[in-house]
Design a protein around this motif. Structure first.
Motif, PDB file in Angstrom:
ATOM      1  N   LYS A   6       0.841  -1.174   0.000  1.00 16.93           N
ATOM      2  CA  LYS A   6       0.000   0.000   0.000  1.00 16.93           C
ATOM      3  C   LYS A   6       0.888   1.240   0.000  1.00 16.93           C
ATOM      4  CE  LYS A   6      -3.833  -2.176   2.432  1.00 16.93           C
ATOM      5  NZ  LYS A   6      -4.712  -2.125   3.615  1.00 16.93           N
ATOM      6  N   LYS A   7       0.405   2.297  -0.611  1.00 18.72           N
ATOM      7  CA  LYS A   7       1.158   3.527  -0.635  1.00 18.72           C
ATOM      8  C   LYS A   7       1.300   4.052   0.780  1.00 18.72           C
ATOM      9  CE  LYS A   7       1.479   7.990  -2.924  1.00 18.72           C
ATOM     10  NZ  LYS A   7       0.841   8.931  -3.857  1.00 18.72           N
ATOM     11  N   GLU A 106       8.394  -8.156   8.173  1.00 17.72           N
ATOM     12  CA  GLU A 106       8.934  -8.085   6.821  1.00 17.72           C
ATOM     13  C   GLU A 106       8.584  -6.707   6.273  1.00 17.72           C
ATOM     14  OE1 GLU A 106       9.003 -10.573   2.601  1.00 17.72           O
ATOM     15  OE2 GLU A 106       7.299 -10.803   3.963  1.00 17.72           O
ATOM     16  N   LEU A 107       9.594  -5.909   5.984  1.00 16.71           N
ATOM     17  CA  LEU A 107       9.390  -4.521   5.595  1.00 16.71           C
ATOM     18  C   LEU A 107      10.044  -4.248   4.244  1.00 16.71           C
ATOM     19  CD1 LEU A 107      10.226  -2.931   9.066  1.00 16.71           C
ATOM     20  CD2 LEU A 107       7.946  -3.195   8.067  1.00 16.71           C
ATOM     21  N   THR A 118      15.758   4.545   7.181  1.00 15.30           N
ATOM     22  CA  THR A 118      15.630   3.182   7.710  1.00 15.30           C
ATOM     23  C   THR A 118      14.936   3.179   9.054  1.00 15.30           C
ATOM     24  OG1 THR A 118      17.584   2.379   6.520  1.00 15.30           O
ATOM     25  CG2 THR A 118      16.941   1.175   8.503  1.00 15.30           C
ATOM     26  N   LEU A 119      15.297   4.103   9.928  1.00 14.06           N
ATOM     27  CA  LEU A 119      14.654   4.179  11.242  1.00 14.06           C
ATOM     28  C   LEU A 119      13.170   4.525  11.108  1.00 14.06           C
ATOM     29  CD1 LEU A 119      17.368   5.909  13.453  1.00 14.06           C
ATOM     30  CD2 LEU A 119      16.629   3.523  13.483  1.00 14.06           C
ATOM     31  N   HIS A 124       7.514   3.039  11.393  1.00 10.43           N
ATOM     32  CA  HIS A 124       6.206   3.390  10.814  1.00 10.43           C
ATOM     33  C   HIS A 124       5.847   2.621   9.542  1.00 10.43           C
ATOM     34  CE1 HIS A 124       6.444   6.691  13.657  1.00 10.43           C
ATOM     35  NE2 HIS A 124       7.541   7.132  13.082  1.00 10.43           N
ATOM     36  N   GLY A 125       6.779   1.843   9.002  1.00  5.13           N
ATOM     37  CA  GLY A 125       6.482   1.124   7.762  1.00  5.13           C
ATOM     38  C   GLY A 125       5.453   0.022   7.969  1.00  5.13           C
ATOM     39  N   LYS A 126       4.648  -0.222   6.963  1.00  5.57           N
ATOM     40  CA  LYS A 126       3.646  -1.284   7.005  1.00  5.57           C
ATOM     41  C   LYS A 126       4.274  -2.613   6.575  1.00  5.57           C
ATOM     42  CE  LYS A 126       0.288   1.551   7.998  1.00  5.57           C
ATOM     43  NZ  LYS A 126      -0.322   1.543   9.344  1.00  5.57           N
TER      44      LYS A 126
END
Length: 344
Positions: A6-7, A106-107, A118-119, A124-126
Motif C-alpha cells: 500500500k502507498k 517483513e518490511l 531506515t529508522l 512506521h512502515g507497514k
C-alpha cells in the motif's frame, strides 16, 4: 502470488533543528568516547547519506534487540558494515527513541535508503503484504493443495468443505497460518452467500442458501462467459420447476473424480451411468452439495437468473453457448456444433 504494498507516507527527508542537534550531540559523544576526533558533521552525513542497498528489497527484520536488528540490516546490505556506521545507527536509535519502537516484521526498503529513512521504516512502515488468488471453480481438494503449496505460510491446510471458500485475491503476511487464512476465505463466502440469499429473486425453487451455492457451482463449471451465467441459471431453474433432470456434465465429472483433479478425457456414455447422487443424468433435482467453489458472479447469477423459457444449451463453438426452448431447436444447435468441430 506477488507482494502487495500500500502507498505509505514518505520517510522524512528534512533536517530539522532537533535532528541536527541530536546528531551533533551524538557526534560529540562519539568524540569523547573514542578519541578519534569524529565531528558532528561526519555523524550527520553518515545518518542522512545514501546507503548501500542496490535495489528495492523486502527484508525480514527479526525479533530481538537493537543489535539483532542492526545485524539483520547489515547482512541484507541496508546499512554499511563497520564500527562507525554501527555506532551511528545505534546512537541514532537511542537519540530518536521518542519517535517510537522499532518493529520486527517483513518490511520494504527502497534502494539507497539512508539510516534516517531506515529508522522511519522500522517504526512506521507497514509489513509487506503478499497476495494469493483463488480462481473461480476450484474444488475443495484443489484449494487445499493451492494453500499447502503457497510459500511464506505456516502449518498444514485442513480440507475445507466443498464450496465453502470464496474465490478472489487475498492478502497475507509472512508466517501467517494456512488454517487462519482458510478460515478468512470461508468467512468471506459466508458473507457473500448471506447477501445473495437475502437479495435473491422471489419464486426461485430453492429451499436453502446451501442449494444456492450448489447451483452456482454448476453455473461456474458450465460457462466461463460472465454474460451467459444468468441464462445458464435460468435453464436450470426451468428444468427444476418442470421436474426435468439437470443433465449437466460437470456433476458427472465430479462424481468420477470427487474433485481430486480435472478429468483428462471426454465423458463417455458409460460415465453418464455412474451410480452417484451427483450424477444429474440419473437423478432429478440438485446434487447433494456443491461441486466447486463458485465465484461472486456465479452466485449472483444463481440469485438473479435471466428471464425466459430456455430449457437447453450447447456450446456454440466460438467460446459461448446457444440456448433453446424446444428440443428440436436444441438438436439443431447440437448438429451445428458437431459440424463446426469436424470442420476444424
Amino acid at each position: 502470488m506477488a507482494s502487495k504494498r500500500k502507498k505509505q507516507p514518505s520517510p522524512p527527508s528534512g533536517r530539522s533543528k532537533l535532528s541536527r542537534f541530536l546528531i551533533w550531540a551524538g557526534g560529540g559523544v562519539f568524540t569523547l568516547l573514542t578519541g578519534l576526533g569524529l565531528t558532528a558533521f561526519t555523524g550527520w552525513q553518515s545518518y542522512t547519506c545514501k546507503g548501500p542497498l542496490s535495489s528495492d528489497q523486502d527484508i525480514v527484520v527479526p525479533h530481538g534487540n537493537y543489535a539483532t536488528t542492526l545485524a539483520a540490516l547489515q547482512n541484507a546490505g541496508v546499512i554499511h558494515t563497520g564500527w562507525w556506521n554501527s555506532r551511528v545507527f545505534l546512537s541514532a536509535v537511542a537519540l530518536t527513541r521518542h519517535d517510537g519502537q522499532l518493529h520486527a516484521a517483513e518490511l520494504h526498503f527502497p534502494a539507497s535508503v539512508s539510516i534516517e529513512q531506515t529508522l522511519w521504516i522500522l517504526r512506521h512502515g507497514k509489513p509487506v503484504q503478499h497476495r494469493l488468488t483463488v480462481p473461480e471453480g476450484l474444488t475443495a481438494r484443489q484449494i487445499q493443495g493451492l494453500l499447502q503449496n503457497t510459500p511464506l505460510l505456516t502449518g498444514d491446510t485442513p480440507l475445507p468443505a466443498e464450496g465453502s471458500v470464496l474465490p478472489q485475491t487475498y492478502t497475507y503476511l509472512r508466517n501467517s497460518s494456512r488454517k487462519e487464512l482458510l478460515a478468512h476465505m470461508q468467512a468471506d463466502m459466508v458473507q457473500a452467500l448471506k447477501k445473495n440469499w437475502a437479495d435473491r429473486d422471489s419464486g426461485l425453487p430453492l429451499t436453502s442458501p446451501e442449494e444456492l451455492v450448489s447451483l452456482a457451482s454448476i453455473i461456474e463449471k458450465e460457462t466461463a462467459q460472465p454474460a451467459e451465467r444468468p441464462a445458464v441459471a435460468r435453464v436450470f431453474y426451468n428444468r427444476l420447476q418442470k421436474g426435468m433432470k439437470l443433465q449437466t456434465d460437470p456433476t458427472v465429472i465430479y462424481a468420477l473424480t470427487q474433485g481430486a483433479a480435472p478429468l483428462d478425457r471426454p465423458l463417455t456414455h458409460a460415465d453418464l451411468q455412474v451410480p452417484s447422487p451427483y450424477n444429474t443424468y440419473l437423478h432429478t433435482g440438485l446434487p447433494p452439495g456443491p461441486i466447486c467453489s463458485p465465484g461472486s458472479a456465479a452466485l449472483e447469477a444463481a440469485a438473479h437468473p435471466a428471464k425466459g423459457d430456455m430449457l437447453y444449451f450447447v456450446a456454440s463453438g466460438s467460446g459461448g453457448h446457444n440456448f433453446a426452448t424446444t428440443l428440436a431447436d436444441h438438436n439443431h444447435n447440437v448438429t451445428f456444433f458437431r459440424k463446426q468441430k469436424t470442420s476444424h
